[in-house]
Scaffold this active site. Sequence first.
Site, PDB file in Angstrom:
ATOM      1  N   HIS A   1       3.328 -21.303 -19.831  1.00 63.39           N
ATOM      2  CA  HIS A   1       3.275 -21.773 -18.423  1.00 63.39           C
ATOM      3  C   HIS A   1       1.214 -21.429 -18.501  1.00 63.39           C
ATOM      4  O   HIS A   1       0.612 -21.607 -19.881  1.00 63.39           O
ATOM      5  CB  HIS A   1       3.198 -20.406 -17.287  1.00 63.39           C
ATOM      6  CG  HIS A   1       2.741 -19.280 -17.952  1.00 63.39           C
ATOM      7  ND1 HIS A   1       3.083 -18.260 -18.403  1.00 63.39           N
ATOM      8  CD2 HIS A   1       2.345 -18.626 -16.944  1.00 63.39           C
ATOM      9  CE1 HIS A   1       1.906 -17.281 -18.942  1.00 63.39           C
ATOM     10  NE2 HIS A   1       1.707 -17.040 -17.804  1.00 63.39           N
TER      11      HIS A   1
ATOM     12  N   HIS B   1      -1.337 -19.804 -17.588  1.00 61.82           N
ATOM     13  CA  HIS B   1      -2.554 -19.438 -17.597  1.00 61.82           C
ATOM     14  C   HIS B   1      -2.896 -19.026 -18.835  1.00 61.82           C
ATOM     15  O   HIS B   1      -3.169 -19.232 -19.880  1.00 61.82           O
ATOM     16  CB  HIS B   1      -1.926 -17.894 -17.007  1.00 61.82           C
ATOM     17  CG  HIS B   1      -1.475 -17.603 -16.071  1.00 61.82           C
ATOM     18  ND1 HIS B   1      -0.073 -16.306 -15.361  1.00 61.82           N
ATOM     19  CD2 HIS B   1      -1.713 -17.966 -14.957  1.00 61.82           C
ATOM     20  CE1 HIS B   1      -0.220 -16.858 -14.484  1.00 61.82           C
ATOM     21  NE2 HIS B   1      -1.123 -17.177 -13.657  1.00 61.82           N
TER      22      HIS B   1
ATOM     23  N   ASP C   1      -4.252 -16.706 -21.060  1.00 56.91           N
ATOM     24  CA  ASP C   1      -4.087 -16.028 -21.575  1.00 56.91           C
ATOM     25  C   ASP C   1      -3.007 -16.721 -22.084  1.00 56.91           C
ATOM     26  O   ASP C   1      -2.683 -15.659 -23.510  1.00 56.91           O
ATOM     27  CB  ASP C   1      -3.713 -14.638 -21.701  1.00 56.91           C
ATOM     28  CG  ASP C   1      -2.261 -14.561 -20.334  1.00 56.91           C
ATOM     29  OD1 ASP C   1      -2.464 -14.823 -19.517  1.00 56.91           O
ATOM     30  OD2 ASP C   1      -1.753 -13.227 -20.644  1.00 56.91           O
ATOM     31  N   HIS C   2      -3.037 -17.603 -21.747  1.00 57.36           N
ATOM     32  CA  HIS C   2      -0.987 -18.335 -22.938  1.00 57.36           C
ATOM     33  C   HIS C   2      -1.526 -19.658 -23.284  1.00 57.36           C
ATOM     34  O   HIS C   2      -1.118 -20.561 -24.078  1.00 57.36           O
ATOM     35  CB  HIS C   2       0.507 -18.550 -21.785  1.00 57.36           C
ATOM     36  CG  HIS C   2       0.603 -16.638 -21.874  1.00 57.36           C
ATOM     37  ND1 HIS C   2       1.394 -16.341 -22.427  1.00 57.36           N
ATOM     38  CD2 HIS C   2       0.083 -16.631 -20.521  1.00 57.36           C
ATOM     39  CE1 HIS C   2       1.898 -14.989 -21.833  1.00 57.36           C
ATOM     40  NE2 HIS C   2       0.817 -14.467 -20.046  1.00 57.36           N
TER      41      HIS C   2
ATOM     42  N   HIS D   1       6.986 -16.147 -11.872  1.00 58.61           N
ATOM     43  CA  HIS D   1       6.073 -16.425 -11.958  1.00 58.61           C
ATOM     44  C   HIS D   1       4.229 -17.260 -11.637  1.00 58.61           C
ATOM     45  O   HIS D   1       3.640 -16.607 -10.919  1.00 58.61           O
ATOM     46  CB  HIS D   1       5.460 -15.895 -13.770  1.00 58.61           C
ATOM     47  CG  HIS D   1       4.153 -15.575 -14.207  1.00 58.61           C
ATOM     48  ND1 HIS D   1       3.686 -14.118 -13.046  1.00 58.61           N
ATOM     49  CD2 HIS D   1       3.233 -15.907 -14.831  1.00 58.61           C
ATOM     50  CE1 HIS D   1       1.920 -13.900 -14.930  1.00 58.61           C
ATOM     51  NE2 HIS D   1       2.195 -15.192 -14.863  1.00 58.61           N
TER      52      HIS D   1
ATOM     53  N   ASP E   1       5.723 -14.718 -19.302  1.00 57.10           N
ATOM     54  CA  ASP E   1       5.769 -13.423 -18.313  1.00 57.10           C
ATOM     55  C   ASP E   1       6.999 -13.744 -17.285  1.00 57.10           C
ATOM     56  O   ASP E   1       6.491 -12.982 -16.546  1.00 57.10           O
ATOM     57  CB  ASP E   1       4.491 -13.766 -18.153  1.00 57.10           C
ATOM     58  CG  ASP E   1       2.930 -13.390 -18.936  1.00 57.10           C
ATOM     59  OD1 ASP E   1       2.921 -13.192 -19.548  1.00 57.10           O
ATOM     60  OD2 ASP E   1       2.146 -13.501 -18.529  1.00 57.10           O
TER      61      ASP E   1
ATOM     62  N   HIS F   1       3.971  -9.256 -23.245  1.00 60.85           N
ATOM     63  CA  HIS F   1       2.646  -8.471 -22.908  1.00 60.85           C
ATOM     64  C   HIS F   1       3.839  -7.081 -23.683  1.00 60.85           C
ATOM     65  O   HIS F   1       4.655  -6.976 -23.178  1.00 60.85           O
ATOM     66  CB  HIS F   1       1.737  -8.192 -21.771  1.00 60.85           C
ATOM     67  CG  HIS F   1       1.722  -9.644 -20.745  1.00 60.85           C
ATOM     68  ND1 HIS F   1       0.049  -9.584 -20.676  1.00 60.85           N
ATOM     69  CD2 HIS F   1       1.277 -11.465 -20.643  1.00 60.85           C
ATOM     70  CE1 HIS F   1      -0.520 -10.311 -20.876  1.00 60.85           C
ATOM     71  NE2 HIS F   1       0.509 -11.878 -20.257  1.00 60.85           N
TER      72      HIS F   1
HETATM   73 FE    FE Z   1      -0.091 -13.244 -19.748  1.00 59.25          FE
HETATM   74 ZN    ZN Z   2       0.673 -15.388 -16.713  1.00 59.88          ZN
END
Ligand code: FE
Ligand code: ZN
Length: 253
Positions: free
Chosen positions: A54, A56, A58-59, A112, A131, A169
């Site tokens: 996805h 985001h 952090d991805h 998400h 996530d 995570h």
């Molecule tokens: Fe994440």
């Molecule tokens: Zn995420």
Amino acid sequence: MQIHQFPCLGDNYGFLLHDPDTGQTATIDTPDAKVINAELDRLGWTLSQILNTHHHPDHAGGNVALKQRWGCRIVGPAADRDRIPGIDVAVAEGDLVAVGNIQLEVFDTPGHTRGHIVYKVVNEPVAFVGDTVFAMGCGRLFEGTPEQMWPSLQKILAWPGDTRLYCAHEYTLANAQFALTVDPDNAALRQRYLDVQAARQRDQPTVPTTLAIERKTNPFLRPDDPKIRATIGKPDATDVEAFAEIRRRKDRF
Ligand code: FE
Ligand code: ZN
């Protein structure tokens, strides 16, 4: 097939998927380009692909830097192609992605984010779930509804119990603490909480988990459980209504 897992950022995990027959390597998401490059250099692997779950940061935040260094192909969710930096190939439910001789099947798991996808290795009990699902948890519903997320989780629930779930995570300890508030009498959950506490005290990862363990201890996968329903005051709700109530409680936890 080799999977190399390492911590990234505060509580993310990076995953490198390597096919020794062809030398092809993919990174699942790009939480931190510097750390991913260091791991690739240490292992002597060259990056051929990025598989995004996805959009985001952090991805997908390391996409551009990694593509600049390696010229690698970027695969990501078709529903989110405008939000995946550098995307080359947009994929959706049922598509197959090859990393050398390793085949991965794509599942759409909105909830998400609206475009979240997960990758399940074909004929192997291995899945990269981003996530969507965590050990004893699930992703926060930033862009989707419970009516979207519950069917996404049901797709994962349909896989074999020995499937190893590589979650993005390390949220396990906090998830266990919440899970006990909605499922306090679950003996498997109570024991798992103690195990996870001990593992984290030794700084050991609790990822990957397996679907069999999650079926017993993850409240987000158990909205049909009569005891959980009684605890959250939803004895006669539908599964999706009970799931929504569990998620609401976690948001406030
Ligand atoms: Fe994440
Ligand atoms: Zn995420």
